[in-house]
Design a protein around this motif. Sequence first.
Motif, PDB file in Angstrom:
ATOM      1  N   THR A   1       0.806  -1.209   0.000  1.00 16.25           N
ATOM      2  CA  THR A   1       0.000   0.000   0.000  1.00 16.25           C
ATOM      3  C   THR A   1       0.845   1.269   0.000  1.00 16.25           C
ATOM      4  N   CYS A   2       1.734   1.405   0.995  1.00 17.64           N
ATOM      5  CA  CYS A   2       2.470   2.663   1.145  1.00 17.64           C
ATOM      6  C   CYS A   2       3.838   2.646   0.478  1.00 17.64           C
ATOM      7  N   GLY A   3       4.342   1.472   0.124  1.00 21.08           N
ATOM      8  CA  GLY A   3       5.625   1.385  -0.545  1.00 21.08           C
ATOM      9  C   GLY A   3       6.824   1.501   0.364  1.00 21.08           C
ATOM     10  N   ARG A   4       6.621   1.552   1.676  1.00 25.43           N
ATOM     11  CA  ARG A   4       7.732   1.636   2.616  1.00 25.43           C
ATOM     12  C   ARG A   4       8.317   0.252   2.875  1.00 25.43           C
ATOM     13  N   ALA A   5       9.608   0.235   3.164  1.00 24.85           N
ATOM     14  CA  ALA A   5      10.259  -1.019   3.541  1.00 24.85           C
ATOM     15  C   ALA A   5       9.920  -1.314   5.001  1.00 24.85           C
ATOM     16  N   PHE A   6       9.669  -2.589   5.301  1.00 27.12           N
ATOM     17  CA  PHE A   6       9.436  -2.981   6.693  1.00 27.12           C
ATOM     18  C   PHE A   6      10.179  -4.272   6.984  1.00 27.12           C
ATOM     19  N   SER A   7      10.503  -4.466   8.259  1.00 28.42           N
ATOM     20  CA  SER A   7      11.344  -5.579   8.676  1.00 28.42           C
ATOM     21  C   SER A   7      10.541  -6.660   9.373  1.00 28.42           C
ATOM     22  N   TRP A   8      11.158  -7.826   9.472  1.00 24.79           N
ATOM     23  CA  TRP A   8      10.578  -8.978  10.153  1.00 24.79           C
ATOM     24  C   TRP A   8      10.335  -8.633  11.615  1.00 24.79           C
ATOM     25  N   ARG A   9       9.223  -9.133  12.136  1.00 23.31           N
ATOM     26  CA  ARG A   9       8.893  -8.970  13.558  1.00 23.31           C
ATOM     27  C   ARG A   9       8.524 -10.324  14.135  1.00 23.31           C
ATOM     28  N   LYS A  10       8.726 -10.478  15.399  1.00 21.55           N
ATOM     29  CA  LYS A  10       8.454 -11.748  16.072  1.00 21.55           C
ATOM     30  C   LYS A  10       6.999 -12.181  15.889  1.00 21.55           C
ATOM     31  N   LYS A  11       6.067 -11.217  15.892  1.00 25.19           N
ATOM     32  CA  LYS A  11       4.649 -11.577  15.767  1.00 25.19           C
ATOM     33  C   LYS A  11       4.321 -12.172  14.393  1.00 25.19           C
TER      34      LYS A  11
END
Length: 148
Positions: A33-43
């Motif tokens: 949707t926003c095109g931002r990079a995001f990282s792995w999370r425990k959840k």
Amino acid sequence: MQKLGYKGQGEAMPDKVRKVERVTPHKDKICKTCGRAFSWRKKWEKDWDVVKYCSDGCRGRQVGEADAQLEAAILELLAERGRDKTICPSEAAKFVGGKDERRDWEGLMEPARAAARRLVAAGRINIMQGGKVVDGSTAKGPIRLKLR
């Protein structure tokens, strides 16, 4: 009576052994949707392979008609300017929202930046800051858009 075994070879069927779980690499992903990079999370540990959005807000807001118009406006304005020229995301917001008053286009600024990040992920444009290519998901302040 003889049991037919594995592949009819006359031997007993091997015990079922559970396959070893493959560890998925924890590479950063780009939000749809926003095109931002995001990282792995425990959840997200159990379903990292299918995660597409960086947050609940992005999951609830799908890319719509206005977003497609902003992407088209960015590409059109860049094509008009020429290969080595840049534009500001506000120009695309004004193109879509209207130039009459600031309140007509100001609400389209963040969607215009998101549209630019999606175009970067698609390999169509670069986001520039201070004359250098930057990562649009971490860039703060004024940015410029340029064709690749």
